[in-house]
Write an enzyme that holds these catalytic residues in place. Structure first.
Site, PDB file in Angstrom:
ATOM      1  CE  LYS A  52      -3.719  -2.594   2.115  1.00 24.24           C
ATOM      2  NZ  LYS A  52      -4.263  -3.184   3.348  1.00 24.24           N
ATOM      3  CD  GLN A  96      -3.176  -4.725   6.750  1.00 20.26           C
ATOM      4  OE1 GLN A  96      -3.080  -3.732   6.046  1.00 20.26           O
ATOM      5  NE2 GLN A  96      -3.791  -5.821   6.349  1.00 20.26           N
ATOM      6  CG  ASP A 119      -9.674  -0.283   4.435  1.00 19.22           C
ATOM      7  OD1 ASP A 119     -10.180  -0.558   3.326  1.00 19.22           O
ATOM      8  OD2 ASP A 119      -9.061  -1.114   5.120  1.00 19.22           O
TER       9      ASP A 119
END
Ligand code: NAP
Length: 292
Positions: A52, A96, A119
């Site tokens: 990413k 994450q 996200d």
């Protein structure tokens, strides 16, 4: 006849070119930042975070990677998120998943400022997305939707079966397919007669986290097969398995369906690159909104 390959890798590359131009047009003295937080030392998570960060730099943004030890407490992680929320150059925050067990993941996800939730992990962001209100949806299902649109896969009125109901994948996937007017069934570990339910799917999404768990024989001819899983194989793909050059399989036994489905995402090169490109696209959009 072999199904069409839904080539996420190629499309992600095109998207990156478009995003690079958009970042350039922002003409900022200091590039916007996507901040990633990795707690612990899971090697797969570290690889995803690195990928990413690399994609971020390719489009001209900056990536800031915060690595915290496995023993981090909820309070410490919340404090790290607060710092990023307060930093005006940080336009997107990615925590994450999964975090170590002692951490209250929901509390930490929900601490991310809504305008930086690129996200789609906050309950607020998820709720808005589920209500068809503007929000950054979770990057993996949002990337799958982009890919389906790109290949003009019809969704209206079609039977979609999503296997998996995690907050970052199965659940938002189902909401996005519903918003696109598919008739959606969500399956999980307590679903009875899973094979029968999957057989109803004209669109089948595998988001289970177990290598080739969804068997080819469960999938009807002509289905659109979307495989969100990735499990590296110890060796390059063996004969008869749908591994790629990187050697891996997904959550669906793709080798048994590629010749009789209408379309499928390869593993690797399907859903994974779209997740990253979508995360970057959401961050660019957040930077554009902030610049207005
Ligand atoms: P997860 O949080 O572990 O969720 C797995 C889901 O599968 C759960 O809802 C679980 O049901 C369901 N499940 C487990 N065993 C089952 C069974 N026997 N029958 C039916 N359902 C079952 O996983 P995730 O984070 O959603 O990830 C799913 C997959 O997507 C993984 O392979 C992961 O690597 C991949 N992934 C890919 C990307 C990408 O960028 N490509 C991003 C994220 C995840 P319960 O809810 O009942 O436990």
């Amino acid at each position: 006849m072999a199904g069409i390959v839904l080539d996420g890798k190629a499309y992600a590359k095109e998207l990156e070119a478009e995003l690079t131009a958009r970042v350039r047009r922002l003409n900022l003295q200091e590039p916007p930042i996507l901040a990633t937080i990795l707690v612990g030392d899971d090697p797969a998570s570290a690889t995803y975070v690195r990928m990413k960060g690399n994609a971020c730099r390719r489009v001209g943004m900056e990536s800031r990677s915060i690595a915290l030890p496995a023993a981090t407490t909820t309070q410490e992680l919340l404090a790290a998120i607060d710092d990023l929320n307060a930093n005006p150059r940080v336009r997107g925050i990615l925590l994450q998943h999964p975090v170590p067990k002692q951490i209250d993941e929901r509390a930490c996800f929900d601490r991310i400022a809504l305008d930086k939730d690129v996200d789609g992990v906050t309950a607020h962001g998820f709720g808005r997305m589920a209500m068809d209100e503007p929000a950054y949806g979770s990057a993996t299902p949002a990337g799958i939707m982009r890919l389906l649109r790109r290949y003009q896969i019809p969704l209206v009125g079609r039977e979609a079966v999503v296997v998996g109901r995690s907050p970052i994948l199965g659940r938002p996937m189902a909401m996005m397919l519903l918003a696109a007017h598919a008739t959606v069934t969500i399956c999980h570990s307590r679903t009875s007669n899973l094979a029968e339910v999957v057989r109803r799917g004209e669109i089948v999404v595998g988001a289970v986290g177990k290598p080739e768990f969804i068997r080819g024989s469960w999938i009807r001819d002509g289905a659109v097969v979307i495989d969100a899983g990735y499990h590296p194989l110890p060796q390059p793909a063996s004969e008869g398995r749908a591994g790629g050059p990187g050697g891996g399989v997904g959550d669906i036994e793709l080798s048994a369906v590629v010749d009789r489905c209408s379309a499928y995402t390869p593993v690797p090169g399907g859903v994974g690159p779209m997740t990253i490109a979508t995360l970057i696209a959401h961050t660019v959009e957040a930077a554009e909104k902030a610049a207005r």
